[in-house]
Design a protein around this motif. Structure first.
Motif, PDB file in Angstrom:
ATOM      1  N   SER A 213       0.984  -1.482  -0.038  1.00 33.13           N
ATOM      2  CA  SER A 213      -0.175  -0.252   0.291  1.00 33.13           C
ATOM      3  C   SER A 213       0.250   1.308   0.455  1.00 33.13           C
ATOM      4  N   LYS A 214       1.913   1.446   0.934  1.00 36.25           N
ATOM      5  CA  LYS A 214       2.552   2.849   0.723  1.00 36.25           C
ATOM      6  C   LYS A 214       3.135   3.019  -0.826  1.00 36.25           C
ATOM      7  N   TRP A 215       3.474   1.827  -1.430  1.00 35.35           N
ATOM      8  CA  TRP A 215       3.978   2.347  -2.540  1.00 35.35           C
ATOM      9  C   TRP A 215       3.171   2.399  -3.983  1.00 35.35           C
ATOM     10  N   PHE A 216       1.421   2.045  -3.661  1.00 38.43           N
ATOM     11  CA  PHE A 216       1.576   1.361  -4.376  1.00 38.43           C
ATOM     12  C   PHE A 216       0.607   2.419  -5.418  1.00 38.43           C
ATOM     13  N   GLY A 217      -0.015   4.314  -5.050  1.00 37.07           N
ATOM     14  CA  GLY A 217       0.301   4.880  -5.715  1.00 37.07           C
ATOM     15  C   GLY A 217       1.320   5.772  -6.678  1.00 37.07           C
ATOM     16  N   THR A 218       2.368   5.266  -5.565  1.00 42.45           N
ATOM     17  CA  THR A 218       3.444   5.896  -6.389  1.00 42.45           C
ATOM     18  C   THR A 218       3.776   5.297  -7.517  1.00 42.45           C
ATOM     19  N   ALA A 219       3.861   3.670  -8.000  1.00 45.96           N
ATOM     20  CA  ALA A 219       4.133   3.292  -8.784  1.00 45.96           C
ATOM     21  C   ALA A 219       3.431   2.772  -9.858  1.00 45.96           C
ATOM     22  N   PHE A 220       1.901   3.119  -9.042  1.00 49.17           N
ATOM     23  CA  PHE A 220       0.403   3.625 -10.313  1.00 49.17           C
ATOM     24  C   PHE A 220       0.698   4.730 -11.189  1.00 49.17           C
ATOM     25  N   SER A 221       1.738   5.844 -10.760  1.00 47.66           N
ATOM     26  CA  SER A 221       1.669   7.246 -11.476  1.00 47.66           C
ATOM     27  C   SER A 221       3.224   6.750 -12.257  1.00 47.66           C
ATOM     28  N   ARG A 222       3.473   5.444 -12.438  1.00 56.70           N
ATOM     29  CA  ARG A 222       4.926   5.223 -13.199  1.00 56.70           C
ATOM     30  C   ARG A 222       4.452   4.387 -14.175  1.00 56.70           C
ATOM     31  N   LEU A 223       3.047   4.047 -14.710  1.00 52.15           N
ATOM     32  CA  LEU A 223       2.755   2.985 -15.263  1.00 52.15           C
ATOM     33  C   LEU A 223       2.383   3.721 -16.789  1.00 52.15           C
ATOM     34  N   ALA A 224       2.243   3.420 -17.886  1.00 56.08           N
ATOM     35  CA  ALA A 224       2.180   4.313 -18.737  1.00 56.08           C
ATOM     36  C   ALA A 224       0.551   4.855 -19.068  1.00 56.08           C
ATOM     37  N   CYS A 225      -0.164   3.829 -18.168  1.00 55.93           N
ATOM     38  CA  CYS A 225      -1.778   5.406 -18.559  1.00 55.93           C
ATOM     39  C   CYS A 225      -2.061   5.758 -17.114  1.00 55.93           C
ATOM     40  N   GLY A 226      -0.411   5.909 -15.636  1.00 53.48           N
ATOM     41  CA  GLY A 226      -0.979   6.225 -14.929  1.00 53.48           C
ATOM     42  C   GLY A 226      -1.017   8.098 -15.049  1.00 53.48           C
ATOM     43  N   PRO A 227      -0.409   8.348 -15.920  1.00 54.48           N
ATOM     44  CA  PRO A 227      -0.904  10.024 -16.748  1.00 54.48           C
ATOM     45  C   PRO A 227      -1.391  10.378 -16.838  1.00 54.48           C
ATOM     46  N   GLU A 228      -2.720   9.433 -17.798  1.00 49.95           N
ATOM     47  CA  GLU A 228      -4.069   9.813 -17.900  1.00 49.95           C
ATOM     48  C   GLU A 228      -4.997   9.625 -17.367  1.00 49.95           C
ATOM     49  N   LEU A 229      -4.780   8.280 -16.361  1.00 57.47           N
ATOM     50  CA  LEU A 229      -5.933   7.790 -15.454  1.00 57.47           C
ATOM     51  C   LEU A 229      -5.737   8.219 -14.282  1.00 57.47           C
TER      52      LEU A 229
END
Length: 334
Positions: A213-229
């Motif tokens: 959980s601590k890094w879930f959002g951080t890792a999500f933001s670095r997915l290719a879809c992160g900036p759009e989603l």
């Protein structure tokens, strides 16, 4: 000036650990890496990370026979000859075999076949911790083991996608139902849980393990879809009323459906709006699980998928379980 832990640990291995091993045990092969727990393993560490359990460290891996023969001597030599500090920080090290380390961390025997039910009872954050980090030196096939666990087998992945979509669909109408009953807090809570499930679907579609959980959002933001989603999902969290929350979730669902179509697994699907039981709550649905199920070929995965798709062990998020208890969880898939 802050130096990332992975870089500092590599220097510690190259400048301190490797010379000790080469001088004291010439010709004995080893691997060395930064793995396991820690923001530095995931590449997310910063200055704040250094306040606890953050240090230059290296895990040393010996071949099984060498560990039995020389393990105690290697540990003694490293304990004796490695500096207590490096670059002004306390140091850390440990000696393992690849097989022993994976038994310790995941209760998995890497020398045996990995069955679908094994994959489904391996914690996703543990898989990311082993396959992330940095290998500094490799003479005993550490990277081979990491490659083997790099991501879920294709049919297991398809099953997890099915389970992920089913996590979303039955809950979407509840956002409106709770809100219409005057429970905006409950509606918001359901919406937030759906955001987490949609984020997990995004990790799956990009074939990346999700961290804890601590890094879930951080890792999500670095997915290719992160900036759009990210802004779309933020709208779900910011919504003050259930109709706004419902509309934001519909948009998010459509974006995830577009991501599914981009995978090319099935014929392109379109999102339809369903009003379950003719209630005034809108639910987006694309029928993706029914299209994915026939693609699964492994009989063991088919057997699991034909039951109600409960998904992987990470969905038992309220439970805290030790790795040695994984055999109990295996029974869930029998």
């Amino acid at each position: 000036m802050f130096v990332p832990g992975a870089e500092l640990s590599r220097r510690f291995h190259d400048e301190a650990v490797q010379p000790v091993l080469s001088a004291t045990f010439p010709g004995v092969p080893h691997s060395a890496a930064l793995l396991g727990r820690g923001s530095e393993v995931l590449g997310f560490d910063d200055e704040m990370s250094t306040d606890h359990d953050w240090k230059p460290r290296a895990l040393i891996f010996l071949a099984e026979e060498d560990e039995r023969r020389l393990g105690a001597e290697v540990r003694a030599a490293l304990q004796r000859d490695l500096p207590a500090t490096f670059a002004g920080r306390p140091t850390g090290h440990a000696v393992h075999t690849v097989r022993g380390y994976l038994r310790q961390q995941l209760e998995l025997d890497i020398d045996h076949d990995i069955e679908p039910r094994d994959w489904l009872t391996l914690p996703e954050h543990g898989l990311r911790a082993f396959t992330s980090g940095v290998v500094f030196h490799d003479e005993v096939d550490l990277q081979t083991a990491r490659d083997r666990l790099a991501y879920y087998p294709h049919d297991v992945w398809l099953y997890l996608l099915i389970a992920g979509w089913w996590r979303v669909h039955p809950e979407m109408n509840l956002v409106g139902r709770a809100g219409a009953a005057g429970d905006e807090l409950g509606s918001s809570l359901i919406g937030s849980r759906l955001v987490g499930d949609l984020m997990r679907l995004a990790f799956l579609m990009e074939r990346q393990y999700a961290p804890y959980s601590k890094w879930f959002g951080t890792a999500f933001s670095r997915l290719a879809c992160g900036p759009e989603l990210t802004p779309v999902l933020w709208n779900v969290g910011r919504a003050a009323t259930w109709p706004d929350r419902e509309a934001a979730l519909m948009t998010a669902y459509e974006r995830l459906t577009a991501m599914h179509n981009a995978l090319g697994l099935t014929a392109p699907v379109t999102t339809e709006v369903v009003q379950m039981w003719d209630r005034p709550f809108k639910v987006a649905w694309a029928g993706i699980p029914d299209l994915l199920l026939p693609l699964i070929q492994d009989p063991a995965v088919v057997s699991i998928a034909q039951r109600w798709p409960v998904g992987p062990v990470d969905q038992f998020r309220e439970l805290i379980w030790a790795p040695q208890n994984r055999h109990l969880l295996l029974r869930l898939f029998d």
